[in-house]
Design an enzyme around this catalytic site. Structure first.
Site, mmCIF file in Angstrom:
data_model
loop_
_atom_site.group_PDB
_atom_site.id
_atom_site.type_symbol
_atom_site.label_atom_id
_atom_site.label_comp_id
_atom_site.label_asym_id
_atom_site.label_seq_id
_atom_site.Cartn_x
_atom_site.Cartn_y
_atom_site.Cartn_z
ATOM 1 N N ARG A 179 54.337 79.351 -83.101
ATOM 2 C CA ARG A 179 53.218 78.451 -83.390
ATOM 3 C C ARG A 179 52.413 78.191 -82.118
ATOM 4 N NH1 ARG A 179 54.668 73.230 -86.774
ATOM 5 N NH2 ARG A 179 52.397 73.167 -86.925
ATOM 6 N N CYS A 240 53.712 68.011 -80.435
ATOM 7 C CA CYS A 240 54.276 69.022 -81.342
ATOM 8 C C CYS A 240 53.257 69.224 -82.450
ATOM 9 C CB CYS A 240 55.637 68.577 -81.856
ATOM 10 S SG CYS A 240 55.623 66.998 -82.739
#
Length: 285
Positions: A179, A240
C-alpha cells in the site's frame, strides 16, 4: 511515555482475581469484517466488555477527518463510563489480531488522560495459549464508571504538520508495504504515500506468535529507520490508513522508549484531498 505498555496473560489473570480488577476491553475489528461483536459473544476474556471501534473509538467518517476520526471527547467519555472505567481503575485492551485494533483503544484512552492502560501482549491467542478460560455471551449489568476524560495527553498531527514532519523529522507509514508503494489501495481514494514518509509496516513490530518484539529488537528496528531514543531531537510521527494501526506503531515505539505523534486522519484523509500530493514506489519521494 514511561508507563508500561503491555501486560502478560498471567499478570492479567492475577489482576482479575484481585480485589481491584481492571476493566478489560475486547476490541475485535478488522478492515472489511464487521463481525467483531459476534466473535466477542462466542468467547471472550471473563468480564471483558466489547468496545466498537467504528462507533465508539471513532467519529463518523468524513473526507476531512478520514475513515476513523478521533471521537468527540464527550462521546468517548460516555463510552468509557459505559465500559465501567472510573478514576484510578486500570484498563487492559486486547483483540484477536496482534492488537492492531486494540492499540487504538490504548492510544485513545491515554490521549484522553487515562494513565493506566495496557495492551494484552500476544492478544487473545496468548490468553488461550496460557490455558486461561473464556466466557460467552453479553455481559450482565456492567456497573457504570465515573471517569472524567481530559483529551490532549498525547500529541497529534494534522495534514500540514504531517507533511512538515516528513520533511524535517521522521514520518512513518504503518501500512503494508504494497500500500505504501501504491501497488494496491483497497479502500482509500488514491494509492501511494505522503511525500517523504518512510515505510514501516505495523506487522514488523510482532513476532510470528503475535506478541510485540522485545524492547531491544524494537529499538534496533526503529533505529534503522532513523528513530533513536538516544536522539530525541528527531521528532517522530506515524500514520496508516485511518489512524488505527498507526496507534499500534506508537505503542511499539513507546516500548522502544520513543515518543511519537499520531496523524489521525492518516492516508484516508490525505488521499481524499486532491491538493495533497501522493508518491508511489518504494522510495520516500
Amino acid at each position: 511515555m514511561t508507563t508500561a505498555v503491555t501486560i502478560t496473560p498471567g499478570a492479567l489473570d492475577r489482576a482479575l482475581a484481585s480485589g481491584a480488577p481492571p476493566v478489560v476491553l475486547d476490541v475485535r475489528w478488522q478492515l472489511g469484517d464487521p463481525n467483531g461483536r459476534e466473535y466477542y459473544r462466542v468467547g471472550h476474556i471473563p468480564g471483558a466488555v466489547f468496545a466498537d471501534l467504528d462507533t465508539e473509538l471513532a467519529a463518523p467518517p468524513s473526507p476531512q477527518g478520514g475513515r476513523h476520526p478521533l471521537p468527540d471527547p464527550e462521546a468517548l467519555q460516555a463510552a468509557a463510563r459505559r465500559w465501567g472505567i472510573s478514576a484510578g481503575r486500570a484498563v487492559v485492551v486486547y483483540d484477536d489480531n496482534g492488537n492492531t485494533a486494540a492499540a487504538r483503544a490504548w492510544w485513545l484512552l491515554r490521549w484522553a488522560g487515562v494513565a493506566d492502560v495496557t495492551i494484552l501482549d500476544g492478544a487473545l491467542a496468548a490468553w488461550q495459549g496460557a490455558g486461561l478460560r473464556l466466557e460467552a455471551g453479553d455481559p450482565e449489568g456492567v456497573p457504570p464508571g465515573d471517569i472524567t476524560l481530559t483529551p490532549g495527553a498525547l500529541p497529534v498531527l494534522d495534514a500540514d504538520e504531517a507533511a512538515e514532519l516528513a520533511r524535517k523529522g521522521l514520518l512513518l507509514d504503518a501500512r503494508a508495504a504494497e500500500r505504501y508503494r501504491g501497488e494496491t489501495e483497497p479502500v482509500d481514494p488514491r494509492a501511494g504515500h505522503i511525500p517523504g514518509a518512510l515505510s514501516a509496516p505495523t506487522g514488523d513490530n510482532l513476532t510470528t506468535a503475535g506478541a510485540f518484539l522485545t524492547p531491544a529488537e524494537l529499538r534496533a528496528r526503529f533505529a534503522s529507520l532513523g528513530a533513536d531514543p538516544d536522539e530525541p531531537a528527531v521528532p517522530v510521527g506515524v500514520y496508516c490508513g485511518s489512524g488505527v494501526t498507526a496507534a499500534h506503531q506508537i505503542a511499539a515505539l513507546a516500548i522502544a522508549g520513543i515518543d511519537a505523534a499520531l496523524f489521525p486522519g492518516s492516508w484516508s484523509a490525505w488521499s481524499a484531498d486532491p491538493a495533497r500530493p501522493a508518491v508511489t514506489g518504494p522510495h520516500p519521494g
